[in-house]
Motif scaffolding. Structure first.
Motif, mmCIF file in Angstrom:
data_model
loop_
_atom_site.group_PDB
_atom_site.id
_atom_site.type_symbol
_atom_site.label_atom_id
_atom_site.label_comp_id
_atom_site.label_asym_id
_atom_site.label_seq_id
_atom_site.Cartn_x
_atom_site.Cartn_y
_atom_site.Cartn_z
ATOM 1 N N GLY A 15 -5.417 -2.044 -7.486
ATOM 2 C CA GLY A 15 -5.996 -2.096 -6.152
ATOM 3 C C GLY A 15 -7.492 -1.861 -6.122
ATOM 4 O O GLY A 15 -8.055 -1.554 -5.074
ATOM 5 N N SER A 93 -1.426 5.329 -8.103
ATOM 6 C CA SER A 93 -2.239 4.305 -8.767
ATOM 7 C C SER A 93 -2.409 4.611 -10.249
ATOM 8 O O SER A 93 -2.366 3.699 -11.095
ATOM 9 C CB SER A 93 -3.606 4.182 -8.078
ATOM 10 N N SER A 256 -8.487 1.527 -3.681
ATOM 11 C CA SER A 256 -7.141 1.206 -3.200
ATOM 12 C C SER A 256 -6.761 2.171 -2.079
ATOM 13 O O SER A 256 -7.487 3.117 -1.774
ATOM 14 C CB SER A 256 -6.130 1.316 -4.336
ATOM 15 N N GLY A 259 -1.352 5.506 -4.079
ATOM 16 C CA GLY A 259 0.082 5.705 -3.955
ATOM 17 C C GLY A 259 0.429 6.943 -3.162
ATOM 18 O O GLY A 259 1.317 6.921 -2.292
ATOM 19 N N THR A 262 -0.193 6.409 0.484
ATOM 20 C CA THR A 262 0.875 5.621 1.088
ATOM 21 C C THR A 262 2.123 6.469 1.299
ATOM 22 O O THR A 262 2.794 6.376 2.343
ATOM 23 C CB THR A 262 1.179 4.400 0.205
ATOM 24 N N GLU A 282 3.257 -1.593 4.027
ATOM 25 C CA GLU A 282 2.200 -2.136 3.183
ATOM 26 C C GLU A 282 0.870 -1.572 3.675
ATOM 27 O O GLU A 282 0.481 -1.788 4.825
ATOM 28 C CB GLU A 282 2.178 -3.664 3.263
ATOM 29 N N PHE A 291 -0.833 -1.792 -1.546
ATOM 30 C CA PHE A 291 0.333 -1.143 -2.129
ATOM 31 C C PHE A 291 1.455 -1.219 -1.099
ATOM 32 O O PHE A 291 1.202 -1.264 0.115
ATOM 33 C CB PHE A 291 0.063 0.326 -2.455
ATOM 34 N N ILE A 311 6.681 3.491 -4.679
ATOM 35 C CA ILE A 311 5.416 2.787 -4.476
ATOM 36 C C ILE A 311 5.376 1.601 -5.438
ATOM 37 O O ILE A 311 5.656 1.748 -6.633
ATOM 38 C CB ILE A 311 4.212 3.704 -4.742
ATOM 39 N N GLY A 313 2.926 -1.640 -6.852
ATOM 40 C CA GLY A 313 1.593 -2.223 -6.943
ATOM 41 C C GLY A 313 1.451 -2.966 -8.255
ATOM 42 O O GLY A 313 2.402 -3.088 -9.037
#
Length: 348
Positions: A15, A93, A256, A259, A262, A282, A291, A311, A313
């Motif tokens: 990301g 991530s 990004s 993670g 999110t 998303e 992600f 998660i 990605g």
């Protein structure tokens, strides 16, 4: 005689966030778990983190992941996460990047189709699902840590900004969650500097007033993250989308949505009754990278309701390199040099 330390690296990104994966050149660390090995690095040899995130070798916006042998019999490999704020016990991530690097380096052999394996983070075991087509790692799905809302819609007076409403989530680190629109942001790339300055002021104000304790881990340090939330758009009965931006204290806006950011959003949406198990969100970054977080269920751990999640990605390999650090380089502090002498297996 010039003394050099050599480290083997694979630079990756997920990301837009660059993770420098250290694949060789570091001795086996003391400790009976990856968590204990992380604590050794943090307390005794922080120079490795500083070397790879500071000039002239790196920048604070990067992350570093050190691959280490797993201590748990069910794990294939372990990894230690290093960022500008220190040593987070988990990161989505970084996990996506580390899993990709293990596959691309051959440390874990690729298998066509859907491949599963287990990694050991400082937070514990992480189940990985890799989707591979024609030898290409097209997606990584990893478990997010059980996440929950610690504080809901508190308010604080922030110098230079005024009153700010925020919630606090835990998703691998504590996150302040704020509505971007309430602070005048639409979450575009041109706002990055202003977002960082605003987040810095909010985090400083919250930290000055409040400490947060995890239900099982206790005090895990000062507030390290803030997540700016855009409006949530419902795309179908089970899918949602939101622009987002994650800030890491001090001073970094992630490329990004992250993670853990999110996962924190999923925890808030569940707390507010907006999603059900199986629903996905998303998150879309300032650079339009994405992600996908999926809410998989609600559990109770030690009396705390937690949101279980995954998660998904994709990570890309940027380069493979050998970093050479010269011990007599004036750019390296004595603390960095001492850490490298302790850690290195490749000195000339």
């Amino acid at each position: 005689m010039q003394h050099q330390v050599k480290l083997e690296l694979m630079d990756t990104h997920a990301g837009g966030d660059v993770s420098r994966i250290v694949t060789g050149g570091i001795m086996r660390l003391p400790g009976t778990s990856v968590r204990q090995q992380m604590e050794f690095l943090r307390d005794q040899a922080d120079g490795l983190r500083r070397l790879l995130l500071e000039e002239p070798y790196g920048i604070p916006e990067m992350s570093v992941d050190l691959i280490v042998p797993a201590s748990h019999p069910d794990a294939d490999w372990g990894y230690i996460i290093m960022e500008v704020m220190g040593y987070p016990i988990y990161s989505g991530s970084n996990t996506i990047c580390t899993a990709t690097a293990l596959l691309e380096s051959g440390l874990i052999k690729k298998q066509e189709g859907v491949q599963t394996f287990t990694l050991e983070a400082p937070a514990g075991l992480v189940q990985i699902e890799a989707r591979i087509q024609d030898g290409v790692v097209e997606a990584i799905t990893c478990e997010g840590l059980p996440s929950y809302i610690h504080t809901y819609k508190a308010s604080i007076e922030v110098p230079g900004i005024g009153p700010v409403t925020y919630s606090i989530a835990y998703s691998g680190g504590f996150y302040a969650l704020v509505e971007a629109a309430e602070l005048g942001f639409v979450l575009e790339a041109s706002e990055e500097r202003a977002l960082a300055d605003t987040a810095h002021a909010i985090v400083e104000a919250i930290t000055a007033e409040t400490e947060f304790e995890h239900y099982a881990l206790g005090n895990v340090g000062p507030l390290p993250f803030l997540h700016f939330m855009g409006p949530v758009l419902q795309l179908s009965d089970t899918t949602y989308r939101s622009r987002s931006a994650t800030y890491v204290h001090p001073g970094v806006i992630c490329r990004s949505t992250t993670g853990t950011g999110t996962s924190a959003r999923l925890a808030l949406m569940q707390y507010e009754g907006l999603i059900e198990p199986g629903d996905s969100l998303e998150t879309v970054s300032l650079r339009d990278t994405r992600f996908v977080g999926t809410y998989t269920g609600l559990a109770n751990k030690q009396g705390q309701d937690v949101v279980e999640n995954r998660i998904t990605g994709r990570s890309f390999v940027l380069n493979r390199a050998e970093v050479i650090a010269n011990e007599d380089d004036a750019m390296l502090s004595p603390e960095v040099v001492q850490s490298l002498r302790v850690l290195s297996t490749q000195r000339t």
